[in-house]
Design a protein around this motif. Structure first.
Motif, PDB file in Angstrom:
ATOM      1  N   PRO A  45      41.226  32.147  34.927  1.00  0.00           N
ATOM      2  CA  PRO A  45      42.281  31.800  35.893  1.00  0.00           C
ATOM      3  C   PRO A  45      41.746  30.753  36.867  1.00  0.00           C
ATOM      4  CG  PRO A  45      41.980  34.189  35.721  1.00  0.00           C
ATOM      5  CD  PRO A  45      40.812  33.552  35.041  1.00  0.00           C
ATOM      6  N   ALA A  47      42.665  28.155  40.281  1.00  0.00           N
ATOM      7  CA  ALA A  47      43.546  28.149  41.448  1.00  0.00           C
ATOM      8  C   ALA A  47      44.077  26.764  41.800  1.00  0.00           C
ATOM      9  CB  ALA A  47      42.782  28.712  42.655  1.00  0.00           C
ATOM     10  N   ARG A  51      49.313  28.512  41.745  1.00  0.00           N
ATOM     11  CA  ARG A  51      49.042  29.660  42.619  1.00  0.00           C
ATOM     12  C   ARG A  51      49.510  30.957  41.968  1.00  0.00           C
ATOM     13  NH1 ARG A  51      50.964  26.034  47.122  1.00  0.00           N
ATOM     14  NH2 ARG A  51      49.060  25.211  48.059  1.00  0.00           N
ATOM     15  N   GLY A  53      47.990  32.467  39.274  1.00  0.00           N
ATOM     16  CA  GLY A  53      46.939  33.145  38.531  1.00  0.00           C
ATOM     17  C   GLY A  53      46.912  32.795  37.063  1.00  0.00           C
ATOM     18  N   THR A  55      45.765  31.060  33.601  1.00  0.00           N
ATOM     19  CA  THR A  55      44.532  30.532  33.028  1.00  0.00           C
ATOM     20  C   THR A  55      44.760  29.071  32.636  1.00  0.00           C
ATOM     21  OG1 THR A  55      45.096  31.108  30.747  1.00  0.00           O
ATOM     22  CG2 THR A  55      44.002  32.809  32.084  1.00  0.00           C
TER      23      THR A  55
END
Length: 698
Positions: A45, A47, A51, A53, A55
């Motif tokens: 995952p 960032a 936002r 989460g 992958t």
């Protein structure tokens, strides 16, 4: 102030070292070639692109991460080194802009943003100076293409996001000490552990310095990063961070060209004055609260404060007279930035089923205020000159010239508010649809201390991204996206009166790609094709060439390939390549059309490779970085030749806590221009160097 900060840092080094003595040794782990086999990058995952989460495999965008172990194995000290090994990114940093990069046909800090833990420091005068080194970071994430949906304006080319190491209640300690040629040194310590029943801390400190690769090239950097995490319940987590850094890079703006070419005899020359200065001091505070309101609903709030003080005092421009073998120096410049940024981001996120389909969404509000006080000595246009021989000269001093005094020129207040929404819907088990929108409202209030003039300017850019990911087979995804972002024609925070009438440029990108995890954990491959078109760049008025107007166009299209291969138990290969065609579609300059020319500082060919081998307690690696030809002017007459630089290292694990590593950089001692400072003045890249480091971990 510096002595106090340095004394504090020195005390911290000893304190954390003493703390290491109390750490219980961890269970011994047998080191083997499996350490060359990281978890697939596509399963992590990340960032920076979302936002939600997601992958990398689930994200319809070109996103890449470099972890701390890879940084250590390659010997990458600076953020610049680390990022320039990622796909399609080249380093164009210089004295005036701090850290800066080129990506996908666009360049500079007004097109490629930089952030830490997802929080971006807004750009003043096209300058970013923090973070500068890799110590204390868990990984560096790079998103290529418009990132405006998450990070706002000034990110059409992409965003670089440095993710710091988090506190942990499991005690650990790491340290590094290094010595190199040219008097280079490097030291770092880091530790984490429990605080009471609900807390954990982390402290990282580092120091670097040396004599540099040019005459009078001294540089030094000091940094302290601290974090405290409190987890009062299973549903609530609170993080606090405080950082302080002091950075004084080499005050070097390159060498003048001889008849348009680099003169190798000038390789080590530094034509700056003896008392030149470049000092950056940064303080950063951040508080983050994460509250799991239910199994499917999460509230996050991040409050932050940045304070940056920057100072330049240099003699910056040089022209070589081939007949007399002399250099005329001009551009006696002193600038000071006093910049403060205060902001808050409130976000609500959810993972739940919608009409029988898994759906993830996030929405929130972000507000930021930036106050800039700009101090300089070139408000009246007065400049001095001096002439010196090409070698064996007395550099002189800044005060030798008669110049305007350095006084406050203006102050500016920038207030930015943004509403953002993002969603990812699993339409089927194999098809995911994503969407994101962001609406910004930006106000700039500028007041000039010298003329008394002032202005008030508003912007309201709208950004969006639509994407889809189709899982063709386990570990194989095909994606596509269309996005829109915006860049300023110059940094909004330091907007000048002459630019107040300009609107933001807009850019649109279409991208398709494939991401594939190879069978049996043998690595992964990603392929991306894109096209970006940017409107309303500055050009000349066709009816009056004396006037600068908006209406120009710029575009790029290209292909990017990135691979991580694990062909056998002892080998690992990282390789990437980017080929692109970037051009000005519409641009008038000096009465001539530049349509069809390549934008400045943009290489149309970039490639990287690194090969690792490990057996028992020994490991080694070798890498190459290729950057294609670039131009220093829009007419494409000032050429920076392409180059390839080779690096290598060898490491020995002396015991379960200590590793010795010898790093060799620019093995072939390649003479090349890393970027330009003026159309006839290039900044040379570092020459060959060796560094021996000791790495300790508990």
């Amino acid at each position: 102030m510096k002595r106090t900060a340095m004394a504090s840092l020195t005390g911290l080094l000893f304190s954390v070292s003493a703390y290491a003595e109390d750490i219980q040794p961890l269970e011994e782990v047998e080191v083997s070639a499996q350490h060359l086999k990281p978890e697939s990058r596509l399963n992590q995952p990340l960032a920076t692109a979302s936002r939600l989460g997601l992958t990398a495999l689930e994200t319809p965008a070109s996103i890449e991460a470099v972890d701390a172990d890879t940084l250590r194995r390659r010997g990458d000290v600076s953020i610049r080194e680390a990022v320039s090994r990622t796909t399609g990114i080249s380093d164009i940093s210089n004295l005036g802009v701090g850290n800066a990069f080129s990506a996908r046909g666009f360049s500079g800090n007004d097109s490629i943003g930089q952030a830490e833990d997802g929080v971006r420091l807004l750009t003043a005068a096209s300058t970013i100076t923090f973070p500068s080194d890799t110590w204390g970071y868990e990984r560096i994430e790079v998103l290529r293409g418009p990132a405006s949906v998450l990070f706002g304006t000034g990110t059409v080319g992409g965003i670089i996001n440095s993710i710091r190491k988090a506190p942990s209640r499991d005690a650990s300690f790491e340290a590094l000490a290094g010595w190199g040629t040219r008097g280079e040194y490097r030291a770092g310590v880091g530790g984490t552990g429990a605080v009471g029943e609900i807390g954990a801390f982390r402290i990282d400190a580092s120091a670097t310095g040396g004599n540099g690769y040019v005459d009078r090239g001294e540089h030094q950097s000091r940094k302290l990063m601290s974090g405290l995490q409190l987890v009062p319940s299973d549903h609530l987590r609170v993080d606090f961070t405080f950082d302080h850094s002091e950075d004084s890079p080499t005050t070097y703006t390159g060498i003048p060209l001889r008849d348009g070419r680099i003169d190798s005899r000038l390789r080590q020359q530094n034509y700056n004055v003896n008392d030149s200065a470049m000092d950056f001091a940064d303080d950063r505070l951040r508080a983050k609260v994460e509250w799991d309101m239910s199994d499917s609903l999460k509230l996050t709030n991040i409050s932050y404060w940045f304070n940056s003080r920057r100072h330049w005092r240099n003699l910056e421009y040089y022209a070589l007279d081939s007949a007399s073998n002399t250099v005329t120096r001009s551009g006696y410049t002193e600038i000071k930035h006093q910049l403060k940024q205060l902001g808050n981001r409130l976000e609500l996120a959810s993972v739940a089923d919608a009409f029988g389909h898994r759906n993830r969404w996030a929405m929130g509000w972000e507000t930021t205020r930036v106050d800039l006080r700009y101090i300089d000595n070139f408000y009246a246009g007065t400049d001095g000159t001096s002439t010196v021989p090409i070698k064996g000269f007395a550099p002189g001093y800044y005060a030798d010239a008669t110049l305007d005094p350095t006084i406050p020129e203006y102050k500016a207040r920038t207030l930015q508010n943004a509403l953002f929404v993002e969603d990812a819907l699993d339409l089927t088990d194999r098809l995911k649809l994503t969407a994101g929108v962001r609406q910004d409202w930006i106000n700039v209030d500028h007041q000039n201390f010298i003329t008394g003039a002032s202005f008030d300017k508003d912007y309201s850019p709208f950004s969006y991204r639509l994407g889809t990911v189709f899982t063709a087979a386990p570990g194989l995804a095909v994606y596509g996206q269309y996005s829109q972002g915006s860049d300023p024609v110059s940094s909004i925070v330091s907007l000048r009166p002459r630019n107040k009438g300009y609107k933001l440029t807009t850019a649109r990108q279409a991208e398709v790609g494939i991401k594939h995890m190879l069978d049996n954990g043998k690595g992964d491959v990603t392929l991306a094709l894109y096209h970006i078109a940017k409107d309303d760049i500055l050009t000349r008025d066709p009816a009056d060439q004396r006037l600068t107007v908006q209406g120009g166009k710029q575009s790029s299209r290209g292909v990017e390939l990135s691979t991580l291969l694990l062909p056998s138990a002892h080998w690992r290969v990282d390789a990437n390549m980017a080929l692109l065609k970037a051009r000005y579609d519409e641009l008038l300059e000096n009465g001539a059309s530049r349509a069809g020319n390549t934008p400045t500082n943009v290489p149309e060919k970039v490639a990287n490779a690194w090969v690792y081998y490990q057996r028992g307690d020994w490991s080694m690696g070798a890498g190459a970085r290729l950057v294609g030809q670039r131009y220093a002017d829009t007419a494409n007459t000032s050429v920076m030749p392409g180059y390839t630089v080779y690096d290598a290292n060898i490491a020995w694990r002396a015991n379960r806590h200590t590793t010795l590593r010898l790093n060799a950089r620019n093995l072939g001692d390649k003479l090349y221009a890393s970027t330009y400072y003026d159309t006839s003045q290039f900044i040379l890249g570092p020459s060959r160097s060796l560094e021996l480091t000791a790495e300790i971990s508990y």
